[in-house]
Enzyme design. Structure first.
Site, PDB file in Angstrom:
ATOM      1  N   ASP A   1      48.193  57.834  42.322  1.00 28.88           N
ATOM      2  CA  ASP A   1      47.212  57.308  42.337  1.00 28.88           C
ATOM      3  C   ASP A   1      46.361  59.093  42.086  1.00 28.88           C
ATOM      4  OD1 ASP A   1      48.263  55.490  40.221  1.00 28.88           O
ATOM      5  OD2 ASP A   1      48.368  53.625  42.244  1.00 28.88           O
ATOM      6  N   GLY A   2      46.059  58.694  43.394  1.00 29.82           N
ATOM      7  CA  GLY A   2      44.949  59.368  44.020  1.00 29.82           C
ATOM      8  C   GLY A   2      44.634  60.934  43.624  1.00 29.82           C
TER       9      GLY A   2
ATOM     10  N   ASN B   1      38.436  53.526  41.259  1.00 34.03           N
ATOM     11  CA  ASN B   1      38.701  52.110  41.147  1.00 34.03           C
ATOM     12  C   ASN B   1      37.142  51.496  43.227  1.00 34.03           C
ATOM     13  OD1 ASN B   1      41.246  51.797  41.899  1.00 34.03           O
ATOM     14  ND2 ASN B   1      42.361  52.872  43.633  1.00 34.03           N
ATOM     15  N   GLU B   2      36.566  52.009  43.690  1.00 35.50           N
ATOM     16  CA  GLU B   2      35.621  51.009  43.979  1.00 35.50           C
ATOM     17  C   GLU B   2      34.726  52.163  44.855  1.00 35.50           C
ATOM     18  OE1 GLU B   2      38.420  52.497  46.595  1.00 35.50           O
ATOM     19  OE2 GLU B   2      38.788  50.977  46.013  1.00 35.50           O
TER      20      GLU B   2
ATOM     21  N   ASP C   1      31.220  45.032  58.452  1.00 36.87           N
ATOM     22  CA  ASP C   1      31.915  46.612  58.492  1.00 36.87           C
ATOM     23  C   ASP C   1      32.036  47.210  57.052  1.00 36.87           C
ATOM     24  OD1 ASP C   1      33.060  45.934  61.173  1.00 36.87           O
ATOM     25  OD2 ASP C   1      34.857  46.671  60.775  1.00 36.87           O
TER      26      ASP C   1
ATOM     27  N   ALA D   1      44.183  48.128  44.911  1.00 41.00           N
ATOM     28  CA  ALA D   1      44.220  48.849  46.278  1.00 41.00           C
ATOM     29  C   ALA D   1      43.393  48.337  47.742  1.00 41.00           C
ATOM     30  CB  ALA D   1      43.057  50.421  45.380  1.00 41.00           C
TER      31      ALA D   1
ATOM     32  N   SER E   1      40.275  47.192  47.721  1.00 41.99           N
ATOM     33  CA  SER E   1      39.711  45.648  48.135  1.00 41.99           C
ATOM     34  C   SER E   1      41.300  44.559  48.054  1.00 41.99           C
ATOM     35  CB  SER E   1      39.214  45.927  46.005  1.00 41.99           C
ATOM     36  OG  SER E   1      38.889  43.656  45.824  1.00 41.99           O
ATOM     37  N   LEU E   2      42.475  44.591  47.452  1.00 44.16           N
ATOM     38  CA  LEU E   2      43.580  43.745  47.761  1.00 44.16           C
ATOM     39  C   LEU E   2      44.091  43.827  49.676  1.00 44.16           C
ATOM     40  CD1 LEU E   2      45.664  42.002  46.571  1.00 44.16           C
ATOM     41  CD2 LEU E   2      46.715  44.162  46.156  1.00 44.16           C
ATOM     42  N   SER E   3      43.865  44.965  49.825  1.00 46.59           N
ATOM     43  CA  SER E   3      43.786  45.123  50.893  1.00 46.59           C
ATOM     44  C   SER E   3      43.012  44.353  52.405  1.00 46.59           C
ATOM     45  CB  SER E   3      43.655  46.547  51.828  1.00 46.59           C
ATOM     46  OG  SER E   3      44.887  47.475  51.025  1.00 46.59           O
TER      47      SER E   3
END
Length: 294
Positions: free
Chosen positions: A74-75, A148-149, A178, A190, A192-194
């Site tokens: 994905d990167g 993604n973000e 943070d 990605a 966000s899910l973590s």
């Protein structure tokens, strides 16, 4: 996707010999099928047996290709998307990474699936990107895009920052944390899910705001309409430097007192999938969800 598809780009920065081999196999197979093939020029030194006039920059590939094939994880797809989204070129991925939410094709058996796609048997969807701008004293100091973000975070590890969040110029909340993850539906599986953010179906026109380790018990992720403009005002009292990270690949420096403007990009990524693609199958497979009971 343009039909017939004549010019195909192969993109990706391989991390190992297996990925390099996939690039070679793709090039050889596509040329044997009669397609005009050009390769990401970052691979020119690695694939030195391929004629040099078959390499081009990402911008040139975006301008001239009818289809781009991204090899890697994905990167690699994220890096290519920020450039290729400026052009009307659809993209499909061959997975040589880990999870591979955006790269569908199996590298060991890509020929049959890719042949069907090139014959017109595919699903095309549009994924929107975010634009992130850093404003200082009323001027744009830096900007970039994110599939993604876009993440506001401190330059130092484990160092809290303070900032205010505005949505369409209306004050929403202030936060001591943070940082903040501003995610697209694509990015909802990605970082966000973590961070405890929600999974958003990619067809949703929505943006999620996910606080990172907030110093409060009341802070929760917030989902807003995708057309809303997000403004973050960084406290002038913050110590040290902050950053806005786009897809974890591009960092924009932020100083105390700066404003970060985040909004939906006018550009979209045209993502191609095989005909049997199912987003929920991908979720179930990649995230280890339980299978059907009956």
């Amino acid at each position: 996707m343009k039909n017939p598809c004549n010019v195909i780009a192969i993109i990706g920065k391989p991390r190992d010999q297996q990925a390099i081999q996939t690039h070679k196999e793709l090039y050889e197979w596509l040329t044997s099928e009669g397609y005009k093939v050009f390769i990401d020029d970052r691979l020119a030194a690695i694939l030195d047996e391929i004629p040099q006039n078959h390499f081009a920059s990402l911008v040139e590939l975006g301008k001239n290709a009818d289809l781009a094939i991204v090899v890697g994880g994905d990167g690699n797809m994220l890096g290519a998307a920020r450039i290729l989204s400026r052009f009307d070129v659809p993209v499909i991925g061959v997975n040589r990474g880990n999870l591979g939410f955006l790269t569908d094709l199996n590298p060991d058996d890509f020929q049959a699936a890719l042949k069907a796609v090139l014959a017109g048997e595919y699903i095309e969807e549009e994924r929107f990107l975010l634009e992130a701008e850093v404003h200082r004293h009323g001027q744009i100091k830096s900007h970039n895009a994110a599939l993604n973000e876009a993440v506001l975070h401190p330059g130092q590890i484990a160092h809290m920052i303070e900032f205010e969040v505005y949505i369409d110029e209306s004050f929403a909340f202030s936060l001591r944390a943070d940082g903040l993850i501003v995610s697209t539906p694509t990015g909802s599986t990605a970082y966000s899910l973590s961070g405890g953010g929600p999974i958003l179906s990619p067809s949703l026109n929505a943006i999620s705001l996910v606080p990172m380790f907030p110093h409060t018990l009341s802070s929760r992720p917030l989902v807003v309409d995708g057309k809303r403009r997000i403004k973050l005002i960084v406290s002038p009292e913050n110590r040290g430097t902050q950053e806005v990270s786009c897809d974890g690949q591009v960092s924009l420096p932020v100083s105390p007192g700066d404003e970060i403007h985040i909004y939906q990009s006018p550009n979209v990524l045209k993502l191609i999938h095989p005909k049997d693609y199912s987003y929920y199958h991908v979720l179930r497979n990649k995230l280890g969800w339980s299978s059907k009971l009956f």
